[in-house]
Design an enzyme around this catalytic site. Sequence first.
Site, PDB file in Angstrom:
ATOM      1  N   THR A  50       0.727  -1.355   0.072  1.00 29.32           N
ATOM      2  CA  THR A  50       0.067  -0.017   0.012  1.00 29.32           C
ATOM      3  C   THR A  50       0.896   1.139   0.023  1.00 29.32           C
ATOM      4  OG1 THR A  50      -0.108  -0.017   2.476  1.00 29.32           O
ATOM      5  CG2 THR A  50      -1.885  -1.207   1.257  1.00 29.32           C
ATOM      6  N   VAL A  52       1.329   4.313   1.590  1.00 30.78           N
ATOM      7  CA  VAL A  52       1.816   4.728   2.843  1.00 30.78           C
ATOM      8  C   VAL A  52       2.707   3.821   3.492  1.00 30.78           C
ATOM      9  CG1 VAL A  52       1.486   5.773   4.946  1.00 30.78           C
ATOM     10  CG2 VAL A  52      -0.153   6.508   3.196  1.00 30.78           C
ATOM     11  N   CYS A  53       2.357   2.643   3.486  1.00 31.25           N
ATOM     12  CA  CYS A  53       3.203   1.788   4.205  1.00 31.25           C
ATOM     13  C   CYS A  53       4.530   1.343   3.350  1.00 31.25           C
ATOM     14  CB  CYS A  53       2.389   0.195   4.224  1.00 31.25           C
ATOM     15  SG  CYS A  53       0.920   0.043   5.333  1.00 31.25           S
ATOM     16  N   THR A  54       4.498   1.391   2.091  1.00 30.63           N
ATOM     17  CA  THR A  54       5.460   1.189   1.167  1.00 30.63           C
ATOM     18  C   THR A  54       6.603   2.376   1.467  1.00 30.63           C
ATOM     19  OG1 THR A  54       4.202   0.003  -0.578  1.00 30.63           O
ATOM     20  CG2 THR A  54       6.349   0.772  -1.057  1.00 30.63           C
ATOM     21  N   LEU A  57       8.034   1.722   5.130  1.00 30.89           N
ATOM     22  CA  LEU A  57       9.067   0.769   5.447  1.00 30.89           C
ATOM     23  C   LEU A  57      10.272   1.028   4.591  1.00 30.89           C
ATOM     24  CD1 LEU A  57       6.800  -2.233   5.804  1.00 30.89           C
ATOM     25  CD2 LEU A  57       7.809  -0.775   7.557  1.00 30.89           C
TER      26      LEU A  57
END
Length: 161
Positions: A50, A52-54, A57
């Site tokens: 996703t 924002v998660c990408t 991380l």
Amino acid sequence: MSTPEIGDIAPDFSLPGIRLVDGAVEKSTFCLSARHGSPVVLAFYPGDETAVCTAQLCSYQSELAGFEGLGAEVWGISKQGVESHEHFARHQGLSFPLLADENGTAVRRYGVGLKGLGLRRSVFVIDSAGLIAWKHVSLVGAKFQSAGVIQQALAGLHVAS
């Protein structure tokens, strides 16, 4: 369950996960209590691949040397399975462990579940004694804590000890 407070003993868990090492995937079980003696950054994130998660991380990956320089390991935790994590890690070049909390065990113990949406984007710094030294739990989760902010919290552990 409510979110544990700073100074509380970090709730233990044991989860399956993967780690990319020189392009090869290593699968193993990650147990928080086995890391006592070294700090751990627990980064709970809603989903692999996703936006924002990408971004979150990948930013931690680009600053991984800073975490390692402070003696800390970063663990990403979400409710996706090991296969999803393997694809995500390979696609994004993530070399730190990604843990699969498919049953929500750690999510419940850390009080970061979000009804209908999975989990709140959250970061917990666990010190070498297994205590929660710093935390940030998002209400919505469109933004994330930078590697620099987390590394400042980790650096504070070295000053305090």
